[in-house]
Design a protein around this motif. Sequence first.
Motif, mmCIF file in Angstrom:
data_model
loop_
_atom_site.group_PDB
_atom_site.id
_atom_site.type_symbol
_atom_site.label_atom_id
_atom_site.label_comp_id
_atom_site.label_asym_id
_atom_site.label_seq_id
_atom_site.Cartn_x
_atom_site.Cartn_y
_atom_site.Cartn_z
ATOM 1 N N PRO A 4 45.312 25.127 41.017
ATOM 2 C CA PRO A 4 46.697 25.114 41.145
ATOM 3 C C PRO A 4 47.133 23.837 40.939
ATOM 4 O O PRO A 4 46.514 22.797 41.067
ATOM 5 N N GLU A 5 48.383 23.681 40.832
ATOM 6 C CA GLU A 5 49.209 22.514 40.626
ATOM 7 C C GLU A 5 49.243 21.821 42.056
ATOM 8 O O GLU A 5 49.351 22.310 43.055
ATOM 9 N N ALA A 6 48.976 20.488 41.929
ATOM 10 C CA ALA A 6 49.215 19.703 43.095
ATOM 11 C C ALA A 6 50.674 19.405 43.452
ATOM 12 O O ALA A 6 51.249 19.591 42.908
ATOM 13 N N THR A 491 50.308 15.733 37.430
ATOM 14 C CA THR A 491 49.812 16.566 38.049
ATOM 15 C C THR A 491 49.820 17.982 37.586
ATOM 16 O O THR A 491 49.292 19.015 38.071
ATOM 17 N N SER A 492 50.549 18.123 36.548
ATOM 18 C CA SER A 492 50.889 19.514 36.118
ATOM 19 C C SER A 492 49.630 20.085 35.278
ATOM 20 O O SER A 492 48.755 19.306 34.694
ATOM 21 N N GLY A 526 40.545 7.843 41.060
ATOM 22 C CA GLY A 526 40.886 8.926 41.992
ATOM 23 C C GLY A 526 40.054 10.076 42.058
ATOM 24 O O GLY A 526 39.502 10.328 41.296
ATOM 25 N N ASP A 527 40.347 11.279 42.970
ATOM 26 C CA ASP A 527 39.879 12.397 42.707
ATOM 27 C C ASP A 527 40.437 13.522 41.928
ATOM 28 O O ASP A 527 39.772 14.528 41.628
ATOM 29 N N ASP A 528 41.703 13.271 41.539
ATOM 30 C CA ASP A 528 42.516 14.361 40.836
ATOM 31 C C ASP A 528 41.997 14.291 39.304
ATOM 32 O O ASP A 528 42.394 13.076 38.774
ATOM 33 N N PRO A 529 41.372 15.156 38.857
ATOM 34 C CA PRO A 529 41.067 15.158 37.166
ATOM 35 C C PRO A 529 42.227 15.123 36.418
ATOM 36 O O PRO A 529 42.142 14.413 35.307
#
Length: 750
Positions: A4-6, A491-492, A526-529
């Motif tokens: 899902p989107e952040a 983050t999309s 960071g952790d967000d790919p």
Amino acid sequence: MSTPEAPEAPHPAGTPVPEPAAADEHRPADGAADPDESEERDQPQDAWSARRDLVDHSPRIMNVGARARFSGGLLGGDQHGGISGGHFTGDVILGGKTEVYRFSAPGTAALASGEVPEATLAELERGFAADERLMERLLRRLREDRVLVLAGGRFTGRRTAALMLLRRLGAQPVRTLVRDTTAAGLADQFGDDQGRDKNNTRGHVLCDLAPRRDQPLRWTHLLAVRERLAERDAYLVITLDPGAALDDVTAEEWRPPGAAEVLAARLRARTDAETAAKLLALPQVTAFLEHSHQPRETAEFATLLVRYANGEVAGDAVGEFSLVSLESQVQEWFEAQESELHLRDKAFLVALAAFDGGPYALTAELSDLLYRHLQETENRARVPEVPVFGTHVAKRLQLARAEMKWEPEQTEWGPVDQQKAAFRDERAALVLLREVWTGHPSARPALISWLRHLAEDGRPLVRTRAASTVAVLARTDLPSAMALVIEPWGTSKRYRHRLVAVNALALAHLVGTPNIPRILDTWCEGDDPRLRWVAVRAYGLIGAERPEQALTALRRAVRRLYEDAPDDIDGEVGDELAEAVALLLLSAASDRVLGELCAHLDDDRAVHDLTLTGFIGACTHTEGDERYGPPLVLDWFARAATERPADRRMAADQPAADRMTAAHGVPFLWRAALADLGTTRQALKVLSGWVLIADRSASVEWALAALLPRLVTTATEYERLSHLLRTMPGEDGTPPPEVAARLLTVLSVH
């Protein structure tokens, strides 16, 4: 990806929060694909073509003075560079507003209805400048017809021209008529109380007549006025906007003189010849005249120069006046009431700032989209309406102080001539966007919704201009731009949105926005790919200015990737890492990048694979992206191989990595790529492609003949390359190319 989107980042205090966009997320912008329909087809555009689109479609203000940093590269052209930061000439525009004193030139204030003082007319005459042939023609027609309709843009000196025409006729006195005079009531202005004066010829001027479309100025109105004027030996000049509603009436066009003529005439009228010459020679004056200025601004500048000559103001005020005039004009546009400047016109000004120098039809189309968003902001209960017809292009451009011209526009099919609209003053776009974003925060929700629609558009030009607009907003207010626009894009789950975030960050860095590298470092680790993907691709664009730091960040990222998912190294982030390395290899910092890659090739398996994959990716690109164009890396090697050591002028204490040249580094990485099981097949495929190009190009054959012997240091390497040259087929199953046999003769085991 199915994650899902952040959630959006929290908004800084004091920043207007846009309305939730849930309803808009599934409503495509005009010309954009429906997200639901295109989600499955959404694929990341390869980094090379994405960078080319960014170069082709970024606005001129980001290219002027920075084009060499934006482009450059192996061939020194627009196709093969990176983006580097540094000083940007727009810093003073995007920074705080400049405050200086403003001075009004005598006689330039708007006149109320009544008699114009003789002293005012005399002062205007002393500093008046115009095309004398035009004035003679206008004067002749006025004398013959007694009434003259003069069409010209506002603030172009049309009122002063009207007064001077009457003065040259010898009219005395000269009276101004009330502004709200209608076309039908024009003749009624000359009643018995204004009967003929036997001793004087009377003059009248009606400024800014604005006839309605349903009540145009007609020929019959002028006939009635001429009779009254003839009875009283009087004359009338009417000024109005271009495109005003006329019926069987031919208006004369007023063409204002150049700023240099106006300035020289004003200075000569108010100082002696020697002082005027010294003032005109000032560098601040030269800089002022380089920009587009209206006669009223030039008259004010002349007054300021006279005060400077008298020691009443400092030189800083003279140098800043041009920018201050532009800022004042922009403030006028957006502080004007709806009755003075329609909301649709304000939307067009914002769209023109975003698409400055772009196709007019596209700018107008997307300005109406912004107009609908602004209407929703003003009143959500009202259904947004956009008039389909009735827009007068010339009047719209005159209001915006813009011009139209035919120029080629780059497309995926090649250049296409387009009718483009651009501000006459290239600084206007930056000043306008800053004013809207910081001076009118209530417009932010509409502007943000509009930018999100632009990011959905299927046209690369539109998406690039969305990114460049956000880059300017980030330079003005980084926290708000990050929280409201860039991070939601980053983050999309859609690659298209993330690519716009990449371009926004790269262009923000180009215009001098601080802390962009720090943001990329944080996202890269960071952790967000998704944010990691954005950061890696952005490094490929801006990393050329600090290649060592950029490559260090990329090495950390690939090690993190190996640790987290050793079996998924070919995923989206892994691909982006390799493409970022390829872009850096083909950037203006190519030698430094090459040295870093060679020096760290054997650090560990993750770095080894990244280096070789990125190098082979760089080898696939050709000049102009032509199928049979010279391979860029091969051409780079050939030039380095023939370069004399003295030409490089390297310092003795320069690091070994920086002293690595393509003559040594390219063969070194080629040997490593051919020997590695993970890249052998792809390397041989690229090399065979080079051979096919060499079959069509003598220069490529020569360069390849110089490279191949350097790839053979062992019997295994000889067997591998000789087998390729002996067995490779031609294209489409044709016999082997003749060049393969010739290249085979240069191979030998050392």
